[in-house]
Design a protein around this motif. Structure first.
Motif, PDB file in Angstrom:
ATOM      1  N   TRP A   1      16.231 -14.476 -31.188  1.00  0.00           N
ATOM      2  CA  TRP A   1      17.506 -14.332 -31.888  1.00  0.00           C
ATOM      3  C   TRP A   1      18.204 -15.690 -32.024  1.00  0.00           C
ATOM      4  O   TRP A   1      18.206 -16.487 -31.090  1.00  0.00           O
TER       5      TRP A   1
ATOM      6  N   GLU B   1      21.911 -17.184 -32.743  1.00  0.00           N
ATOM      7  CA  GLU B   1      23.317 -16.795 -32.760  1.00  0.00           C
ATOM      8  C   GLU B   1      24.085 -17.599 -33.810  1.00  0.00           C
ATOM      9  O   GLU B   1      23.782 -18.760 -34.065  1.00  0.00           O
TER      10      GLU B   1
ATOM     11  N   ALA C   1      24.072 -12.304 -34.782  1.00  0.00           N
ATOM     12  CA  ALA C   1      22.786 -12.956 -34.500  1.00  0.00           C
ATOM     13  C   ALA C   1      21.738 -12.386 -35.444  1.00  0.00           C
ATOM     14  O   ALA C   1      21.840 -11.244 -35.905  1.00  0.00           O
TER      15      ALA C   1
END
Length: 398
Positions: free
Chosen positions: A135, A137, A169
């Motif tokens: 992920w 952000e 995200a």
């Protein structure tokens, strides 16, 4: 504005139709009849467009004070899924929406009318391989904490009483994202669990929060504010927290005011104040606000009065929305909006917290919390991480 006929997710594999809040006995047996999609760049009033489109397809919602008028039949029109983005809600509230949208392929309004029938089933055989990358952000923990401090400074100046801050995200994926979104929709406590799809986009919702429900001439909203780990100590801490209770009551008062605009005079009541409910591995505080529907209230005015939801904006709502637009690095996309089911005499819309969206390349998630004068920046960053952890684990297949 785009008014288009029924279609599947042309660039994503198809799945069984599973819109949030649809009648349980009808899920898996729905077929799309007609669809309206709208984006802010199209211009116009999304609330009015939704009401007009539904009426044109045999689902009039011009006067929600009246009963539905017929029993639910197993043939013909069942109802419609309705999705309204947080940005569209802010537009209805008269607030600026200048942040870059991280999911531009998603519409800001989608209304999908369903008939009873045999919906398409997934192709036989094992699902294709699924991989979800790390992920990325949209803000760092430090930037998130700085935004908390900025809200506290605004509270000190008297600009707002509370503002909800939300982070985003995204993660690239390979394979079919729809099974992952369907897993998300099945999480424990997902009162509005389900998936809505379109051409090149999909939304998976595991929300426990009722934005607005209209049944038999009565309005109900269930704001959630206050979160702790789902342990014995976490429950006791939540119940004892003066900060969480004050934050919660501010939003309950805001929701009472929102309902008072569309309710019969003197009918707004609060039930189950600060009741503790469980969602996955978290305790959350929830209250129930009820009222009788004002005569002649239609869907458009209902959406204008309640969107975006107070628990994800703050108080006063317009001032909080202005601050959100200045502090959050990207738009809220599919999160913090409305998603659910409508049919004559009944509206059941969840607030799209605990929600993820897919475009053709990435999955997107959002999480945040309400900021008050007593907020600790590090604790707010940790709370947002706790809310998004079960979502990311589920999407990854863990």
């Amino acid at each position: 504005m785009r008014k288009v006929g029924p279609y599947g997710v042309e660039t994503l594999p198809q799945m069984v139709v599973n819109p949030p809040a649809a009648p349980a006995r009808c899920r898996g047996g729905l077929v799309e009849r007609a669809r309206l999609q709208w984006r802010r760049s199209d211009g116009g009033d999304p609330a009015a467009l939704a009401e007009e489109f539904l009426a044109a397809h045999g689902l009039p919602l011009h006067d929600l004070s009246r009963p539905g008028g017929r029993q639910h039949r197993s043939t013909g029109a069942c109802g419609a899924a309705l999705y309204l983005s947080a940005a569209a809600g802010a537009l209805l509230a008269g607030a600026p929406t200048t942040a870059t949208d991280p999911t531009p392929t998603l519409p800001d309004l989608a209304v999908v009318v369903y008939d009873h029938g045999l919906s398409p089933t997934p192709p036989p055989g094992p699902p294709p391989g699924w991989r979800l990358d790390d992920w990325t952000e949209s803000w760092t923990p430090r930037q998130h904490a700085d935004a908390v401090d900025a809200v506290r400074a605004a509270i000190g100046r008297g600009d707002v009483y509370q503002t909800n801050l939300v982070g985003h995200a995204a993660a690239r994926y390979t394979g079919d994202p729809l099974p992952a979104l369907n897993r998300l929709a099945a999480l424990p406590g997902a009162r509005y669990g389900g998936v809505l799809t379109g051409d090149g986009w999909a939304i998976g919702c595991a929300s426990p929060e009722t934005l607005i429900e209209v049944t038999d001439g009565h309005l109900t909203t269930r704001p959630i504010k206050g979160t702790r780990p789902a342990t014995t100590a976490g429950r006791a801490e939540l119940l004892a927290s003066a900060k969480e209770r004050a934050e919660h009551i501010m939003i309950v008062d805001l929701e009472r005011n929102d309902l008072a605009q569309i309710a019969r005079t003197g009918t707004v009541t609060v039930d189950d104040l600060f009741a503790i409910r469980r969602w996955c591995d978290l305790w959350q505080a929830e209250s129930t606000v009820r009222a009788a529907v004002a005569h002649g209230l239609g869907l458009a005015d209902l959406l204008r009065a309640t969107c975006p939801g107070g628990s994800v904006t703050g108080a006063p709502k317009l001032a909080a929305l202005t601050q959100i637009g200045a502090l959050e690095p990207v738009g809220r996309g599919a999160s913090m909006g409305a998603l659910g089911w409508v049919t004559p005499g009944r509206v059941d819309l969840g607030l799209t917290i605990r929600t993820a969206a897919a475009d053709t390349e990435k999955l997107h998630t959002w999480a945040g919390g309400g900021i008050t004068w007593d907020s600790d920046p590090a604790a707010e960053v940790a709370e947002a991480a706790a809310k998004t952890a079960p979502i990311r684990a589920t999407l990854a297949g863990r």
